[in-house]
Motif scaffolding. Structure first.
Motif, PDB file in Angstrom:
ATOM      1  N   ASP A 277       0.812  -1.181   0.038  1.00 26.23           N
ATOM      2  CA  ASP A 277       0.101   0.124   0.057  1.00 26.23           C
ATOM      3  C   ASP A 277       0.864   1.355   0.051  1.00 26.23           C
ATOM      4  OD1 ASP A 277      -2.344  -1.451   0.087  1.00 26.23           O
ATOM      5  OD2 ASP A 277      -2.026  -1.921   2.334  1.00 26.23           O
ATOM      6  N   LEU A 278       2.157   1.295   0.106  1.00 20.64           N
ATOM      7  CA  LEU A 278       3.043   2.257   0.220  1.00 20.64           C
ATOM      8  C   LEU A 278       3.847   2.370  -1.277  1.00 20.64           C
ATOM      9  CD1 LEU A 278       4.462   1.902   3.823  1.00 20.64           C
ATOM     10  CD2 LEU A 278       2.816   3.038   2.914  1.00 20.64           C
TER      11      LEU A 278
ATOM     12  N   GLU B  20      -1.686   7.810   4.704  1.00 18.50           N
ATOM     13  CA  GLU B  20      -2.833   7.076   4.451  1.00 18.50           C
ATOM     14  C   GLU B  20      -2.948   6.978   2.768  1.00 18.50           C
ATOM     15  OE1 GLU B  20      -4.939   4.982   6.276  1.00 18.50           O
ATOM     16  OE2 GLU B  20      -3.188   5.330   7.656  1.00 18.50           O
TER      17      GLU B  20
ATOM     18  N   ASP C 173      -0.810  -1.754   4.803  1.00 21.88           N
ATOM     19  CA  ASP C 173       0.192  -0.520   5.115  1.00 21.88           C
ATOM     20  C   ASP C 173      -0.480   0.503   5.669  1.00 21.88           C
ATOM     21  OD1 ASP C 173       2.321  -2.358   4.481  1.00 21.88           O
ATOM     22  OD2 ASP C 173       2.066  -1.772   2.368  1.00 21.88           O
ATOM     23  N   LEU C 174      -2.073   0.384   5.637  1.00 20.37           N
ATOM     24  CA  LEU C 174      -2.667   1.496   5.924  1.00 20.37           C
ATOM     25  C   LEU C 174      -3.533   1.260   7.284  1.00 20.37           C
ATOM     26  CD1 LEU C 174      -4.323   1.690   2.585  1.00 20.37           C
ATOM     27  CD2 LEU C 174      -2.594   3.193   3.459  1.00 20.37           C
ATOM     28  N   LEU C 175      -3.097   2.034   8.317  1.00 18.16           N
ATOM     29  CA  LEU C 175      -3.257   1.955   9.608  1.00 18.16           C
ATOM     30  C   LEU C 175      -4.906   2.125   9.722  1.00 18.16           C
ATOM     31  CD1 LEU C 175      -0.669   3.998  11.845  1.00 18.16           C
ATOM     32  CD2 LEU C 175      -0.596   1.593  10.612  1.00 18.16           C
ATOM     33  N   SER C 176      -5.469   2.845   9.075  1.00 12.81           N
ATOM     34  CA  SER C 176      -7.006   3.003   9.060  1.00 12.81           C
ATOM     35  C   SER C 176      -7.626   1.810   8.802  1.00 12.81           C
ATOM     36  CB  SER C 176      -7.459   4.414   8.325  1.00 12.81           C
ATOM     37  OG  SER C 176      -6.989   4.184   6.944  1.00 12.81           O
TER      38      SER C 176
ATOM     39  N   LEU D  71       4.792  -2.898   6.025  1.00  8.11           N
ATOM     40  CA  LEU D  71       6.350  -2.181   5.923  1.00  8.11           C
ATOM     41  C   LEU D  71       6.352  -0.986   6.594  1.00  8.11           C
ATOM     42  CD1 LEU D  71       5.956  -2.216   2.152  1.00  8.11           C
ATOM     43  CD2 LEU D  71       7.521  -2.968   3.126  1.00  8.11           C
ATOM     44  N   GLN D  72       5.177  -0.852   7.552  1.00  5.52           N
ATOM     45  CA  GLN D  72       5.176   0.417   8.301  1.00  5.52           C
ATOM     46  C   GLN D  72       5.908   0.000   9.628  1.00  5.52           C
ATOM     47  OE1 GLN D  72       4.189   3.124   7.387  1.00  5.52           O
ATOM     48  NE2 GLN D  72       2.019   3.359   6.632  1.00  5.52           N
ATOM     49  N   LYS D  73       6.772   0.718   9.970  1.00  3.64           N
ATOM     50  CA  LYS D  73       7.781   0.261  11.209  1.00  3.64           C
ATOM     51  C   LYS D  73       7.578   1.319  12.454  1.00  3.64           C
ATOM     52  CE  LYS D  73      11.861   2.202   9.840  1.00  3.64           C
ATOM     53  NZ  LYS D  73      13.238   1.732   9.531  1.00  3.64           N
ATOM     54  N   HIS D  74       6.853   2.397  12.139  1.00  6.33           N
ATOM     55  CA  HIS D  74       6.789   3.273  13.292  1.00  6.33           C
ATOM     56  C   HIS D  74       5.752   3.069  14.229  1.00  6.33           C
ATOM     57  CE1 HIS D  74       2.922   5.507  11.722  1.00  6.33           C
ATOM     58  NE2 HIS D  74       3.456   4.923  10.813  1.00  6.33           N
TER      59      HIS D  74
ATOM     60  N   ASN E 196       3.142   3.907  15.719  1.00  7.04           N
ATOM     61  CA  ASN E 196       1.783   4.112  15.753  1.00  7.04           C
ATOM     62  C   ASN E 196       1.208   2.551  15.419  1.00  7.04           C
ATOM     63  OD1 ASN E 196       1.696   6.475  16.250  1.00  7.04           O
ATOM     64  ND2 ASN E 196       1.235   7.333  14.191  1.00  7.04           N
TER      65      ASN E 196
ATOM     66  N   GLU F 282      11.643   0.934  14.381  1.00  6.33           N
ATOM     67  CA  GLU F 282      12.521   2.061  15.062  1.00  6.33           C
ATOM     68  C   GLU F 282      12.472   1.909  16.499  1.00  6.33           C
ATOM     69  OE1 GLU F 282       9.860   5.379  14.363  1.00  6.33           O
ATOM     70  OE2 GLU F 282      10.122   5.119  11.901  1.00  6.33           O
TER      71      GLU F 282
END
Lengths: 118, 312, 114
Positions: free
Chosen positions: A32-33, B267, C32-35, C50-53, C55, C77
């Motif tokens: 998604d990125l 987003e 990869d979308l938190l929402s 892939l999100q590593k922060h 949140n 992180e």
């Protein structure tokens, strides 16, 4: 496998580029990125993504991906479809979540784009 | 693509003339030669038929088929004149190939004599189906090579053949800040232009990735800036410049995954902290200068020659 | 199948939450979308991203996900590791891309039980 087979396996609907169903899909990428698509995808891959904005199309244009399949039942806005049609980029959409869409294609022999592949 | 090849061949059948593909060195036979000697002549010359000339005049065509028929009839030996085909389909040198193809089809013959348009008994050459096919294949090959050369040249014009002490082609794009709808459009235009200039696809792809990320940075973090591609004989320079706000910690910003992007950007699929690392990864030399409150200038260099020969 | 089983089977690296590896994984979710994860993640899911922060830990905790797996060899992180230890959320790392990891998990039967 061909795009048509991808379409069957994912029970997907063709949103744009229906005339291109016989193109060969070599690998797949689920993300998604868009930066990751730019960094890790290989040309000729199908991108599975939950994002439907125009940047997805532009990103695919940059790295010459073969097709996009939107997952999670997200229907792309008209603007996205129009840009894809202009680029000759086929669009599919499936109601499956990303995880299952990847699972099905992987199970049928399609492989991912490796990290080193650019 | 097969479909364009067929169209191309069809086009060529109309454009090419009989004279371009016919055989000019023709083996002929006199009409008074006995049939019994025909087999030897055909065999020796590895042909399956030949024109019959009476002096300089074309009077007929004799073929292996006629010979076999003669054998089957168990007829007595006699001059070729008696067994040859006399009513001939002929073509002229300046006839288009398509006309000859039509005559092959209609007559079922394997060869057509090529004669002078003003004197149909004056033989200039012979045309077989094989000649037609071979001629088309050669032409296709030549066209293909010329196409390759042309594509090669286009690239050359900008990268190697430029003769000057200093040369550069500059493509500049103005990128609006915060305008997410248009983000990426400049990179898209740059990519298409590089393609048209004949830059190799691999290099185009690398430049496109860097340019796209740089453009996104301009859109997301600044109030706008410029994206410039400077094409020089040896190097392609990609420059992104803006006038603020600047990067507080460049070392951090270069760390994959480090991001100061707001959630709304994430987003949308961006702001994952891969922008600068992606740019650095795709280019050969990377430079970045930034001052808080003043702006950022990023230069990504791509060496042309290493990637130059991958035109495919 | 437990997290520990998957760590073994897929050669995952454990970066946080080692104490909770006995937890049963009942499904998978790749996003990869938190929402999107907030809206669609289910308790017990293994979250591929892939999100590593930091949140991500809050989201995993809120949705009671089994673990976070970072793909493409992405490392979490420092903040993320610290928060994950505090919230007892396992954070794992895989060298595989998301497509491949999801594919293999499905092959192991993850996602067909919930």
């Amino acid at each position: 496998m061909t795009l048509e087979e991808v379409c069957d396996i994912l029970e997907a609907e063709v949103v744009a580029g229906g005339n291109l169903c016989d193109i060969e899909i070599r690998t797949a990428c689920g993300a998604d990125l868009m930066s990751d698509v730019l960094a890790f995808s290989k040309s000729g891959a199908v991108l599975l993504t939950g994002l439907t904005n125009v940047h997805v199309i532009r990103t695919c244009e940059m790295v010459e991906l073969a097709a996009i399949c939107f997952v999670r039942g997200k229907r792309p806005p008209e603007e996205t479809v129009r840009l894809a049609a202009a680029d000759g980029l086929p669009l599919l959409m499936t109601g499956l979540p990303m995880f299952e869409a990847c699972g099905r294609l992987y199970g049928r022999g399609l492989r991912g784009c490796s990290e080193n592949g650019r | 693509m097969p479909s364009t090849r067929i169209t191309k061949t069809q086009e060529m059948v109309y454009e090419m003339k009989v004279g371009e593909v016919m055989t000019r060195q023709v083996i002929t036979v006199r009409p008074d030669v006995p049939m019994s000697r025909l087999r030897g002549i055909l065999r020796q010359n590895r042909i399956s038929g030949l024109p019959v000339l009476d002096g300089q005049r074309l009077v007929g065509l004799i073929s292996l088929e006629d010979f076999i028929k003669w054998l089957a009839d168990r007829a007595e030996d006699g001059p070729i004149r008696q067994r040859m085909t006399q009513h001939l389909e002929k073509v002229s040198e300046d006839d288009p190939l398509v006309l000859a193809v039509g005559k092959f089809d209609k007559s079922g013959l394997g060869r057509l004599p090529v004669v002078d348009r003003n004197d149909p008994t004056k033989l200039l050459g012979i045309l077989t189906k094989g000649d037609v096919i071979e001629g088309l294949l050669k032409k296709l090959e030549i066209d293909y090579q010329q196409e390759q050369i042309r594509r090669h040249r286009t690239a050359h014009v900008f990268f190697e053949d430029v003769q000057a002490d200093r040369t550069a082609l500059v493509l500049q794009y103005d990128v609006k800040g915060q305008d997410f709808g248009q983000a990426g459009a400049s990179s898209s235009r740059l990519k298409q232009t590089l393609h048209r200039l004949g830059v190799g696809p691999n290099l185009v792809r690398r430049v496109a990735i860097a340019s796209f990320e740089a453009e996104m940075n301009l859109v997301v973090f600044t109030s706008g800036g410029t994206l410039r591609a400077k094409i020089q004989p040896e190097t392609l320079l990609l420059e992104a410049a803006d006038s603020g706000p600047g990067i507080a910690d460049i070392a951090c910003a270069l760390e994959p995954g480090y991001s100061t992007a707001p959630d709304w950007v994430r987003e949308l699929g961006f702001g994952a902290g891969m922008g600068l690392p992606n740019i650095r990864k795709s280019c050969d030399r990377f430079e970045i200068d930034s001052a808080l409150g003043k702006g950022t200038r990023l230069t990504a260099s791509f060496f042309v020659n290493e990637n130059f020969h991958d035109i495919s | 199948m437990t997290l520990a089983d998957l760590v073994d089977a897929l050669e995952l690296q454990v970066r946080a939450g080692r104490a909770r590896l006995e937890r049963e994984v009942t499904g998978g979710y790749a996003s990869d979308l938190l929402s999107d994860v907030i809206a669609n993640g289910r308790p017990g899911d293994l979250w591929i991203t892939l999100q590593k922060h930091v949140n991500t830990v809050a989201v995993a905790s809120m949705k009671d996900l089994a673990a976070i797996v970072l793909v493409n060899g992405r490392e979490p992180e420092e903040d993320t590791v610290r928060k994950a230890e505090a919230e007892n959320i396992p954070v794992l790392v895989s060298r595989l891309p998301a497509f491949e990891l999801a594919g293999r998990l499905c092959g192991l039967g993850v996602g067909r039980m919930g």
